[in-house]
Design a protein around this motif. Sequence first.
Motif, short mmCIF file in Angstrom:
data_model
loop_
_atom_site.label_atom_id
_atom_site.label_comp_id
_atom_site.label_asym_id
_atom_site.label_seq_id
_atom_site.Cartn_x
_atom_site.Cartn_y
_atom_site.Cartn_z
N VAL A 207 0.84 -1.20 0.00
CA VAL A 207 0.00 0.00 0.00
C VAL A 207 0.87 1.25 0.00
N GLY A 208 0.55 2.17 -0.91
CA GLY A 208 1.36 3.38 -1.04
C GLY A 208 2.76 3.03 -1.52
N CYS A 209 2.80 2.23 -2.59
CA CYS A 209 4.07 1.64 -3.04
C CYS A 209 5.01 2.65 -3.69
N GLY A 210 4.54 3.84 -3.99
CA GLY A 210 5.41 4.87 -4.53
C GLY A 210 6.04 4.45 -5.84
N GLU B 209 -7.73 -12.11 -0.23
CA GLU B 209 -6.83 -12.42 -1.34
C GLU B 209 -5.36 -12.48 -0.93
N TYR B 210 -4.98 -11.75 0.12
CA TYR B 210 -3.56 -11.56 0.42
C TYR B 210 -3.18 -12.18 1.77
N ASP B 211 -1.93 -12.68 1.79
CA ASP B 211 -1.36 -13.18 3.05
C ASP B 211 -0.81 -12.03 3.90
N LEU B 212 -0.34 -10.98 3.23
CA LEU B 212 0.34 -9.88 3.91
C LEU B 212 -0.01 -8.56 3.22
N VAL B 213 -0.33 -7.56 4.04
CA VAL B 213 -0.38 -6.18 3.56
C VAL B 213 0.82 -5.46 4.15
N PHE B 214 1.57 -4.81 3.29
CA PHE B 214 2.82 -4.15 3.69
C PHE B 214 2.77 -2.69 3.27
N SER B 215 3.49 -1.84 4.00
CA SER B 215 3.66 -0.46 3.56
C SER B 215 4.89 0.15 4.19
#
Length: 284
Positions: free
Chosen positions: A54-57, A116-122
């Motif tokens: 999220v907010g991967c820039g 859908e996802y195992d991990l949300v990262f930011s």
Amino acid sequence: MTGKPNVDMEEFWNGEGGLKWVSLDERLDESLKPFGAEAMRVAKVATNARVLDVGCGCGDTSLDLARRVGPEGYVHGLDISTTVLELAQKKARASGLTNIAFECADAQTQVFRGGEYDLVFSRFGVMFFDDAVAAFKNIRTALKPDGRLAFACWAAPQENPWVQVPLQIVARHLPLPPPVAADTPGPFSLSGEGRASGVLTSAGFTDVTVTAFCAPFVVGKDVAEAVRFLMQLGPAAGALAKAEPSVETRALIATEIGEMLKDFNTAQGICLDGVALIVTARTP
């Protein structure tokens, strides 16, 4: 709340903010890398995992995650700015990685395919929501049961020398903007005591942990680059933009910041401490 959320941030990151971020991309990635690496370490990114960034820039964290999850895993980079995503997509094509995709969307309102996802990262991409609780509630829907959340956000400005030291110099010459409310969307909106854990708990996450992490924040390879960087990005730059000083005053501030930075010269470059919060949580 009425109307479309995050309109101001959408305009900023698709305009001046996005252009500035792209122009400083290499410096920013080097400066922010230690904090993202610590968040990834704590997240224990697994081979074959499906990850939402999220907010991967400009895509550097997404590319790193894609290498970590391997060819059987998948990384979906999400950002509100088409400007930064153009560079992210260019980097992805050059990398040859096929397990990564980017999308321009707002994580607060995006309709995710549930579980859908195992991990949300930011890495510093989750502090800009109009309604942080609503945003994280929506983000939670993207995770599988017992899915994990891990992100880095800034600790309070007064805990970050890279913010405070140049700001003190600006304050010698110009009035500083009044402080904003602690939860105002922006770099420090999750930094207040208990703020991140309170938001995530209200959003339905469990097992929330918040840990301070300090690392050298490289503001330039030399004094000249560091002065340019600090006068373009961060609260000191924001104060300069609001005050619109004369050319002479601006030059004087640049000179004084340069003199100050000589005391922070290291083998890595010009380094001031940066303090982030490394936050983790789970879905129930």
